[in-house]
Motif scaffolding. Structure first.
Motif, PDB file in Angstrom:
ATOM      1  N   VAL A   1       0.846  -1.194   0.000  1.00 31.33           N
ATOM      2  CA  VAL A   1       0.000   0.000   0.000  1.00 31.33           C
ATOM      3  C   VAL A   1       0.882   1.244   0.000  1.00 31.33           C
ATOM      4  O   VAL A   1       2.059   1.190   0.370  1.00 31.33           O
ATOM      5  CB  VAL A   1      -0.940   0.030   1.220  1.00 31.33           C
TER       6      VAL A   1
ATOM      7  N   ARG B   1      -3.310   1.139  -6.623  1.00 33.39           N
ATOM      8  CA  ARG B   1      -2.064   1.824  -6.311  1.00 33.39           C
ATOM      9  C   ARG B   1      -2.087   3.251  -6.871  1.00 33.39           C
ATOM     10  O   ARG B   1      -2.666   3.524  -7.914  1.00 33.39           O
ATOM     11  CB  ARG B   1      -0.877   1.062  -6.913  1.00 33.39           C
ATOM     12  N   GLU B   2      -1.413   4.147  -6.168  1.00 35.51           N
ATOM     13  CA  GLU B   2      -1.306   5.522  -6.661  1.00 35.51           C
ATOM     14  C   GLU B   2      -0.528   5.594  -7.968  1.00 35.51           C
ATOM     15  O   GLU B   2      -0.681   6.548  -8.736  1.00 35.51           O
ATOM     16  CB  GLU B   2      -0.651   6.406  -5.598  1.00 35.51           C
TER      17      GLU B   2
ATOM     18  N   TRP C   1      -5.139  -3.380   2.166  1.00 34.94           N
ATOM     19  CA  TRP C   1      -5.197  -3.592   0.727  1.00 34.94           C
ATOM     20  C   TRP C   1      -6.343  -4.543   0.374  1.00 34.94           C
ATOM     21  O   TRP C   1      -6.428  -5.666   0.872  1.00 34.94           O
ATOM     22  CB  TRP C   1      -3.893  -4.176   0.204  1.00 34.94           C
TER      23      TRP C   1
ATOM     24  N   HIS D   1      -8.995   5.135  -5.664  1.00 36.78           N
ATOM     25  CA  HIS D   1      -7.791   4.565  -5.064  1.00 36.78           C
ATOM     26  C   HIS D   1      -8.041   4.125  -3.619  1.00 36.78           C
ATOM     27  O   HIS D   1      -7.556   3.077  -3.191  1.00 36.78           O
ATOM     28  CB  HIS D   1      -6.650   5.594  -5.083  1.00 36.78           C
ATOM     29  N   TYR D   2      -8.805   4.930  -2.878  1.00 36.22           N
ATOM     30  CA  TYR D   2      -9.001   4.682  -1.450  1.00 36.22           C
ATOM     31  C   TYR D   2     -10.479   4.789  -1.070  1.00 36.22           C
ATOM     32  O   TYR D   2     -11.261   5.509  -1.729  1.00 36.22           O
ATOM     33  CB  TYR D   2      -8.249   5.716  -0.608  1.00 36.22           C
TER      34      TYR D   2
ATOM     35  N   GLN E   1      -7.123   0.701   0.688  1.00 34.29           N
ATOM     36  CA  GLN E   1      -6.601   1.066  -0.623  1.00 34.29           C
ATOM     37  C   GLN E   1      -6.949  -0.045  -1.601  1.00 34.29           C
ATOM     38  O   GLN E   1      -6.697  -1.221  -1.353  1.00 34.29           O
ATOM     39  CB  GLN E   1      -5.083   1.271  -0.595  1.00 34.29           C
TER      40      GLN E   1
ATOM     41  N   ALA F   1      -3.016   1.470   5.849  1.00 37.87           N
ATOM     42  CA  ALA F   1      -4.167   1.149   5.002  1.00 37.87           C
ATOM     43  C   ALA F   1      -4.255  -0.357   4.798  1.00 37.87           C
ATOM     44  O   ALA F   1      -3.261  -1.077   4.857  1.00 37.87           O
ATOM     45  CB  ALA F   1      -4.046   1.855   3.656  1.00 37.87           C
TER      46      ALA F   1
END
Length: 275
Positions: free
Chosen positions: A97, A166-167, A104, A152-153, A163, A102
């Motif tokens: 993450v 992924r960013e 996953w 994303h979140y 999350q 967070a």
């Protein structure tokens, strides 16, 4: 919300799939009509050899310009695909993450696009969403390949952060291709018409998350760069709605940003024990 959830009274239209625009696709509107007066033949006068030679030259120059333009566009597209070359892509590990703490839970791969941000697309926005439903319903639809959208979140009412993308990657959350490519999307459990949805735990957890994102990508903490889904061009959504306290939220983000390490709330991608 990022698309349509089963419980969403605000649900309407199609899911927030990416919508290409002229800037993002590189296409331009064709010219309308011919130059004033047209060609000599169009006016009923015979065309001269000089006119025909100019026409051929014009076509030649136009063809060369089109070829150059195509090459420029191709180079621009390649600039966003360089990471696909062998040995270039950043290594990825399952369960990692971007925000420490967070959980996953992977979204369906149909609801996001693989990328290598910020190397291929700069990140300069955080988009605030409201799920218009429960946390569980949001997770469910984001895992549905037919939904066509995911953020994303997700931040739960109790402050728990999940999350799902992924960013690094482009989530289909904003309903606008350009904004998808440049932003991180954060969903918040609840309903825009219920002020009680937005708890203190939610505000504080989300503020820490946003502060970490802003630190990682050097995003200013202001209303130009931290926006609601309603502010995305072309959207028909209203979230986060009138009960979302922007002044309080930005104050908490600034406080968390100041307290965070220079590298952000997380020093980098971390493992999670999430499912």
């Amino acid at each position: 919300m990022s698309g349509a959830a089963q419980e969403a009274p605000e649900t309407r239209g199609t899911p927030d799939r990416e919508t290409p625009d002229e800037e993002s696709t590189g296409r331009e509107s064709p010219d309308q009509g011919a130059p004033d007066g047209g060609t000599p033949e169009a006016k009923g006068r015979p065309g001269r050899d000089g006119d025909r030679r100019v026409g051929r030259r014009t076509l030649l120059i136009g063809g060369m310009a089109a070829a150059v333009g195509t090459a420029v566009l191709a180079r621009g597209e390649l600039g966003h695909l360089w990471w696909r070359l062998p040995g270039v892509e950043k290594p990825r590990e399952a369960g990692v993450v971007d925000f420490r703490g967070a959980q996953w839970v992977a979204a369906s791969s149909a609801n996001w696009r693989r990328a290598d941000r910020p190397d291929d697309y700069a990140i300069d926005r955080v988009v605030i969403h409201v799920t218009q439903g429960s946390y569980r319903s949001a997770v469910k639809v984001f895992q549905d390949p037919g939904h066509g959208a995911a953020a994303h979140y997700i931040v739960r009412r109790d402050g728990h952060i999940t999350q799902m993308i992924r960013e690094l990657d482009v989530a289909f959350h904003a309903g606008n291709r350009g904004y998808n490519e440049r932003s991180v999307g954060i969903e918040h459990e609840g309903f825009v018409e219920h002020a009680s949805s937005f708890t203190d735990a939610m505000y504080r957890a989300s503020a820490r998350l946003t502060a970490g994102i802003c630190a990682r990508y050097d995003i200013p903490v202001d209303r130009e760069h931290i926006i609601g889904h309603v502010e995305v061009p072309g959207t028909d959504h209203t979230d986060p709605g009138r009960y979302w306290d922007w002044d309080r939220y930005l104050r908490l983000v600034r406080q968390a940003r100041t307290a965070a390490r220079p590298a952000g709330a997380s020093a980098g991608p971390t493992r999670t024990a999430g499912t």
